[in-house]
Design a protein around this motif. Structure first.
Motif, PDB file in Angstrom:
ATOM      1  N   ALA A   8       2.565   4.527   8.676  1.00  0.00           N
ATOM      2  CA  ALA A   8       2.349   5.975   8.728  1.00  0.00           C
ATOM      3  C   ALA A   8       1.018   6.352   9.361  1.00  0.00           C
ATOM      4  CB  ALA A   8       2.430   6.557   7.317  1.00  0.00           C
ATOM      5  N   PHE A   9       0.039   5.434   9.350  1.00  0.00           N
ATOM      6  CA  PHE A   9      -1.283   5.768   9.864  1.00  0.00           C
ATOM      7  C   PHE A   9      -1.494   5.321  11.303  1.00  0.00           C
ATOM      8  CE2 PHE A   9      -1.840   5.786   5.264  1.00  0.00           C
ATOM      9  CZ  PHE A   9      -2.539   6.978   5.086  1.00  0.00           C
ATOM     10  N   LEU A  10      -0.453   4.866  11.974  1.00  0.00           N
ATOM     11  CA  LEU A  10      -0.595   4.557  13.387  1.00  0.00           C
ATOM     12  C   LEU A  10      -0.917   5.840  14.150  1.00  0.00           C
ATOM     13  CD1 LEU A  10       2.449   2.150  13.879  1.00  0.00           C
ATOM     14  CD2 LEU A  10       0.035   1.534  13.652  1.00  0.00           C
ATOM     15  N   PRO A  11      -1.794   5.768  15.134  1.00  0.00           N
ATOM     16  CA  PRO A  11      -2.205   6.992  15.848  1.00  0.00           C
ATOM     17  C   PRO A  11      -1.039   7.828  16.356  1.00  0.00           C
ATOM     18  CG  PRO A  11      -3.624   5.166  16.459  1.00  0.00           C
ATOM     19  CD  PRO A  11      -2.541   4.587  15.606  1.00  0.00           C
ATOM     20  N   ARG A  12       0.008   7.202  16.866  1.00  0.00           N
ATOM     21  CA  ARG A  12       1.138   7.977  17.385  1.00  0.00           C
ATOM     22  C   ARG A  12       1.881   8.693  16.268  1.00  0.00           C
ATOM     23  NH1 ARG A  12       5.811   5.299  16.364  1.00  0.00           N
ATOM     24  NH2 ARG A  12       5.684   3.068  15.907  1.00  0.00           N
ATOM     25  N   ARG A  13       1.836   8.144  15.057  1.00  0.00           N
ATOM     26  CA  ARG A  13       2.492   8.809  13.932  1.00  0.00           C
ATOM     27  C   ARG A  13       1.632   9.957  13.402  1.00  0.00           C
ATOM     28  NH1 ARG A  13       6.829   6.191  11.550  1.00  0.00           N
ATOM     29  NH2 ARG A  13       7.112   8.260  10.653  1.00  0.00           N
ATOM     30  N   LEU A  14       0.326   9.797  13.493  1.00  0.00           N
ATOM     31  CA  LEU A  14      -0.574  10.831  12.984  1.00  0.00           C
ATOM     32  C   LEU A  14      -0.727  12.011  13.947  1.00  0.00           C
ATOM     33  CD1 LEU A  14      -3.540   8.868  11.349  1.00  0.00           C
ATOM     34  CD2 LEU A  14      -1.790  10.226  10.195  1.00  0.00           C
ATOM     35  N   ALA A  15      -0.353  11.810  15.203  1.00  0.00           N
ATOM     36  CA  ALA A  15      -0.496  12.883  16.184  1.00  0.00           C
ATOM     37  C   ALA A  15       0.292  14.111  15.724  1.00  0.00           C
ATOM     38  CB  ALA A  15       0.002  12.413  17.550  1.00  0.00           C
ATOM     39  N   GLY A  16      -0.383  15.227  15.639  1.00  0.00           N
ATOM     40  CA  GLY A  16       0.276  16.449  15.196  1.00  0.00           C
ATOM     41  C   GLY A  16       0.384  16.605  13.699  1.00  0.00           C
ATOM     42  N   THR A  17      -0.154  15.645  12.948  1.00  0.00           N
ATOM     43  CA  THR A  17      -0.128  15.706  11.485  1.00  0.00           C
ATOM     44  C   THR A  17      -1.460  16.259  10.976  1.00  0.00           C
ATOM     45  OG1 THR A  17       1.397  13.827  11.309  1.00  0.00           O
ATOM     46  CG2 THR A  17       0.074  14.352   9.366  1.00  0.00           C
ATOM     47  N   ASP A  18      -1.386  17.238  10.091  1.00  0.00           N
ATOM     48  CA  ASP A  18      -2.603  17.856   9.573  1.00  0.00           C
ATOM     49  C   ASP A  18      -3.120  17.169   8.312  1.00  0.00           C
ATOM     50  OD1 ASP A  18      -2.856  20.106  11.475  1.00  0.00           O
ATOM     51  OD2 ASP A  18      -0.915  20.681  10.637  1.00  0.00           O
ATOM     52  N   ALA A  19      -2.248  16.516   7.564  1.00  0.00           N
ATOM     53  CA  ALA A  19      -2.667  15.788   6.364  1.00  0.00           C
ATOM     54  C   ALA A  19      -1.579  14.809   5.970  1.00  0.00           C
ATOM     55  CB  ALA A  19      -2.955  16.748   5.208  1.00  0.00           C
ATOM     56  N   VAL A  20      -2.002  13.773   5.264  1.00  0.00           N
ATOM     57  CA  VAL A  20      -1.082  12.771   4.706  1.00  0.00           C
ATOM     58  C   VAL A  20      -1.180  12.857   3.190  1.00  0.00           C
ATOM     59  CG1 VAL A  20      -0.562  10.315   4.504  1.00  0.00           C
ATOM     60  CG2 VAL A  20      -1.367  11.248   6.693  1.00  0.00           C
ATOM     61  N   LEU A  21      -0.029  12.855   2.514  1.00  0.00           N
ATOM     62  CA  LEU A  21      -0.026  12.768   1.050  1.00  0.00           C
ATOM     63  C   LEU A  21       0.363  11.354   0.660  1.00  0.00           C
ATOM     64  CD1 LEU A  21      -0.345  14.302  -1.671  1.00  0.00           C
ATOM     65  CD2 LEU A  21       2.155  14.515  -1.674  1.00  0.00           C
ATOM     66  N   ALA A  22      -0.591  10.625   0.069  1.00  0.00           N
ATOM     67  CA  ALA A  22      -0.335   9.278  -0.434  1.00  0.00           C
ATOM     68  C   ALA A  22       0.053   9.368  -1.905  1.00  0.00           C
ATOM     69  CB  ALA A  22      -1.578   8.402  -0.265  1.00  0.00           C
ATOM     70  N   MET A  23       0.808   8.386  -2.362  1.00  0.00           N
ATOM     71  CA  MET A  23       1.302   8.428  -3.736  1.00  0.00           C
ATOM     72  C   MET A  23       0.275   7.951  -4.748  1.00  0.00           C
ATOM     73  SD  MET A  23       4.266   9.809  -3.595  1.00  0.00           S
ATOM     74  CE  MET A  23       3.654  10.792  -2.198  1.00  0.00           C
ATOM     75  N   TYR A  24      -0.686   7.110  -4.312  1.00  0.00           N
ATOM     76  CA  TYR A  24      -1.702   6.638  -5.249  1.00  0.00           C
ATOM     77  C   TYR A  24      -2.986   6.313  -4.495  1.00  0.00           C
ATOM     78  CZ  TYR A  24       0.078   2.018  -3.820  1.00  0.00           C
ATOM     79  OH  TYR A  24       0.489   0.929  -3.090  1.00  0.00           O
ATOM     80  N   HIS A  25      -4.046   6.150  -5.236  1.00  0.00           N
ATOM     81  CA  HIS A  25      -5.414   6.055  -4.736  1.00  0.00           C
ATOM     82  C   HIS A  25      -5.565   5.037  -3.605  1.00  0.00           C
ATOM     83  CE1 HIS A  25      -9.729   5.071  -4.859  1.00  0.00           C
ATOM     84  NE2 HIS A  25      -9.933   6.246  -5.426  1.00  0.00           N
ATOM     85  N   ASP A  26      -5.214   3.778  -3.867  1.00  0.00           N
ATOM     86  CA  ASP A  26      -5.487   2.727  -2.896  1.00  0.00           C
ATOM     87  C   ASP A  26      -4.394   2.580  -1.847  1.00  0.00           C
ATOM     88  OD1 ASP A  26      -7.784   2.329  -4.262  1.00  0.00           O
ATOM     89  OD2 ASP A  26      -7.454   0.211  -4.709  1.00  0.00           O
ATOM     90  N   GLN A  27      -3.431   3.488  -1.820  1.00  0.00           N
ATOM     91  CA  GLN A  27      -2.423   3.463  -0.762  1.00  0.00           C
ATOM     92  C   GLN A  27      -2.957   4.104   0.514  1.00  0.00           C
ATOM     93  OE1 GLN A  27       1.027   6.134  -0.989  1.00  0.00           O
ATOM     94  NE2 GLN A  27       2.355   4.350  -0.660  1.00  0.00           N
ATOM     95  N   GLY A  28      -3.703   5.184   0.373  1.00  0.00           N
ATOM     96  CA  GLY A  28      -4.163   5.910   1.547  1.00  0.00           C
ATOM     97  C   GLY A  28      -5.649   5.849   1.806  1.00  0.00           C
ATOM     98  N   LEU A  29      -6.466   5.718   0.763  1.00  0.00           N
ATOM     99  CA  LEU A  29      -7.902   5.859   0.953  1.00  0.00           C
ATOM    100  C   LEU A  29      -8.561   4.698   1.704  1.00  0.00           C
ATOM    101  CD1 LEU A  29      -9.101   7.673  -2.261  1.00  0.00           C
ATOM    102  CD2 LEU A  29      -8.038   8.552  -0.175  1.00  0.00           C
ATOM    103  N   PRO A  30      -8.091   3.445   1.558  1.00  0.00           N
ATOM    104  CA  PRO A  30      -8.719   2.398   2.365  1.00  0.00           C
ATOM    105  C   PRO A  30      -8.597   2.649   3.866  1.00  0.00           C
ATOM    106  CG  PRO A  30      -7.503   1.418   0.555  1.00  0.00           C
ATOM    107  CD  PRO A  30      -7.153   2.885   0.563  1.00  0.00           C
TER     108      PRO A  30
END
Length: 331
Positions: A245-267
């Motif tokens: 989900a955090f590949l640059p092409r996937r993030l293009a046009g995305t304003d925010a990501v909602l991760a399900m838990y702390h260490d899934q998205g913050l690293p």
């Protein structure tokens, strides 16, 4: 238009927070800052930075002082802090400073709050049950909140915050997830000025559950919530596998990501720009922005701590305060 007036709480007095606060005040931030801390702690931090300090009682002053002056709301410590060694006896003053600043923000005395790092273990050792400042401020304001970290590259919000990993799946239920998405969506619009935000929602399990073979939370909890909210007009993508989900092409046009838990998205966010990252509490009646790092006890008193995150927090809080004030004036 007047500059935003922000409450600045340095946090753990034995850590780098007081030094960062002094450094931030020296950089002429785009806001008027009032510090909630012990004057003696700030003076000691100033000496560590090789500078002098003039303190002014914020409740008596009629205008921000010039030069080296710092406006202060005195919150004394129970024990003299020692650089690098948190003292549980100071737990109550650390929490009191946060509560006093929150009360003042709720009363409209300040346009927002900026907070430095606290030492959770020392606070708990001092007899105060404490999971995080996000949770403390939410309970104080009596509202649901969402933690979001942001830097120049991305914004990552959390559906759950400071929970042991084995408790995450049980905590992830439909109503909670829907509230989180509504708060995130409203904040992107109201605090960041994004009229039609696009939010990427991660799955909980590897490969977003692999159609139920690696877990059913995506099918039974996440997807139904996304369908309901899409019907209201929200632009939501997911549930997505977190590993791509955090590949640059996937993030293009995305304003925010909602991760399900702390260490899934913050690293991922911290790897993309740790020094510039800030921590926001969405959903409070006032903006609250914090540094995205800990107390750095090994650097305390050295004068070498990097103030970049605190400077970014001040700038972010000031921008949000201005956006909120502009929207209020238009009503």
């Amino acid at each position: 238009m007047r500059r935003p007036r922000l409450a600045l709480v340095p946090g753990e007095p034995a850590g780098v927070g007081p030094e960062l606060a002094i450094a931030a005040l020296r950089r002429e931030p785009d806001a008027d800052l009032v510090v909630f801390a012990a004057g003696a702690t700030l003076a000691r931090a100033a000496r560590a930075l090789g500078t002098s300090l003039t303190l002014h009682d914020a409740r008596a002053a009629t205008a921000p002082p010039g030069g080296d002056g710092v406006r202060l709301v005195e919150v004394p410590n129970a024990a003299e802090p020692v650089f690098g060694t948190p003292d549980p006896r100071n737990a109550r003053s650390v929490v009191l400073a946060l509560r006093m600043a929150a009360e003042a923000c709720m009363a409209g005395e300040y346009d927002g709050m900026v907070t430095g790092p606290v030492h959770k273990a020392a606070i708990n050792a001092g007899g105060i049950a404490y999971t995080g400042t996000t949770e403390l401020l939410a309970a104080h304001a009596g509202c649901e909140v969402v933690m979001m970290l942001a830097n120049d590259a991305m914004r990552v919000a959390l559906a759950t915050t400071h929970l042991p990993l084995r408790e995450v799946a049980d905590a992830l239920e439909g109503e909670r997830l829907e509230r989180s998405l509504r708060i995130l969506h409203a904040a992107l619009r109201g605090d960041f000025g994004i009229d039609d935000p696009a939010i990427a929602v991660l799955g909980l399990n590897p490969h977003a559950g692999e159609q139920g073979h690696l877990g059913r939370e995506e099918i039974e909890v996440i997807a139904p919530v996304l369908e309901r909210l899409r019907a209201t007009g929200m632009r939501l993508e997911g549930p997505l596998p977190a590993d791509t989900a955090f590949l640059p092409r996937r993030l293009a046009g995305t304003d925010a990501v909602l991760a399900m838990y702390h260490d899934q998205g913050l690293p991922v966010l911290k790897y993309s720009g740790f020094e510039r990252a800030v921590n926001l509490t969405l959903g409070l009646p006032y903006p609250r922005v914090a540094v995205d790092h800990g107390t750095a006890l090994d650097l305390a008193g050295s004068g070498r701590a990097d103030p970049s995150s605190l400077l970014a927090a001040v700038a972010t809080c000031a921008r949000i305060a201005e956006v909120r004030r502009t929207r209020e004036n238009r009503r």
